[in-house]
Design a protein around this motif. Structure first.
Motif, PDB file in Angstrom:
ATOM      1  N   THR A   2       1.040  -1.082   0.098  1.00  7.39           N
ATOM      2  CA  THR A   2       0.241  -0.058  -0.055  1.00  7.39           C
ATOM      3  C   THR A   2       0.730   1.252   0.030  1.00  7.39           C
ATOM      4  O   THR A   2       1.985   1.274   0.602  1.00  7.39           O
ATOM      5  CB  THR A   2      -1.101  -0.005   1.376  1.00  7.39           C
ATOM      6  OG1 THR A   2      -1.602  -1.163   1.293  1.00  7.39           O
ATOM      7  CG2 THR A   2      -1.957   1.014   1.160  1.00  7.39           C
ATOM      8  N   ASP A  53       2.245  -2.467   5.632  1.00  7.28           N
ATOM      9  CA  ASP A  53       1.090  -2.027   6.309  1.00  7.28           C
ATOM     10  C   ASP A  53       1.842  -0.624   7.004  1.00  7.28           C
ATOM     11  O   ASP A  53       3.042  -0.076   6.907  1.00  7.28           O
ATOM     12  CB  ASP A  53       0.819  -2.904   7.368  1.00  7.28           C
ATOM     13  CG  ASP A  53       1.968  -3.604   8.312  1.00  7.28           C
ATOM     14  OD1 ASP A  53       2.950  -2.781   8.453  1.00  7.28           O
ATOM     15  OD2 ASP A  53       1.854  -4.542   8.605  1.00  7.28           O
ATOM     16  N   ALA A  54       1.010   0.051   7.938  1.00 11.54           N
ATOM     17  CA  ALA A  54       1.267   1.488   8.443  1.00 11.54           C
ATOM     18  C   ALA A  54       2.590   1.247   9.514  1.00 11.54           C
ATOM     19  O   ALA A  54       3.405   1.935   9.514  1.00 11.54           O
ATOM     20  CB  ALA A  54       0.051   1.901   9.111  1.00 11.54           C
ATOM     21  N   PRO A  84      -2.682   6.523   4.728  1.00  8.27           N
ATOM     22  CA  PRO A  84      -2.594   5.761   3.472  1.00  8.27           C
ATOM     23  C   PRO A  84      -2.857   6.898   2.347  1.00  8.27           C
ATOM     24  O   PRO A  84      -3.371   8.081   2.589  1.00  8.27           O
ATOM     25  CB  PRO A  84      -3.761   5.086   3.317  1.00  8.27           C
ATOM     26  CG  PRO A  84      -4.329   4.828   4.909  1.00  8.27           C
ATOM     27  CD  PRO A  84      -3.876   6.124   5.401  1.00  8.27           C
TER      28      PRO A  84
END
Lengths: 85, 85
Positions: A2, A53-54, A84
């Motif tokens: 992402t 991921d974050a 995001p």
């Protein structure tokens, strides 16, 4: 993967001389902003990066700060936000 | 008069060339951070000033940004926070 946008504040370490901040404070007072007491000038870095991921985006940016973005002797950094893209 | 701490982000205007950001992105990729897509480098300015209330502190800082802190041709600024010291 992402895409995340991570923003970082890199600031002169507390207690160290900040000549740029002092120059800005003096200039502002000369321009008539008499209420100015103190100014600190740091960098605001916004990174766009791909990560799983974050948490891993944040971990990668912390590593970038330690290795390249911040001077470990004179500067501190803090992550101001991870979102995001 | 109350003392306030106001933080400001000054960033290269969207769409304008940001050579410093590009250099940082290239360096990070060279160091092995392959996920980095884009980097923008701006300034993070923290001002301590005396003002009657939060609204006038904010107004003063906006004026400082237009007059001295930000380049009106190439940069944008946003107030990131106003809080009592």
């Amino acid at each position: 993967m992402t895409r995340f946008v991570v923003s970082v504040h890199i600031v002169p370490r507390q207690g160290l001389l900040d000549p740029q901040g002092k120059a800005v404070a003096d200039s502002l007072r000369t321009l008539g902003f008499a209420g100015v007491r103190d100014v600190h000038v740091g960098r605001h870095v916004v990174l766009e990066l791909d990560a799983a991921d974050a948490a891993s985006a944040e971990r990668a940016v912390r590593e970038m700060c330690s290795h390249l973005l911040a001077n470990p002797v004179t500067e501190d950094f803090e992550l101001a936000g991870v979102r995001p893209a």
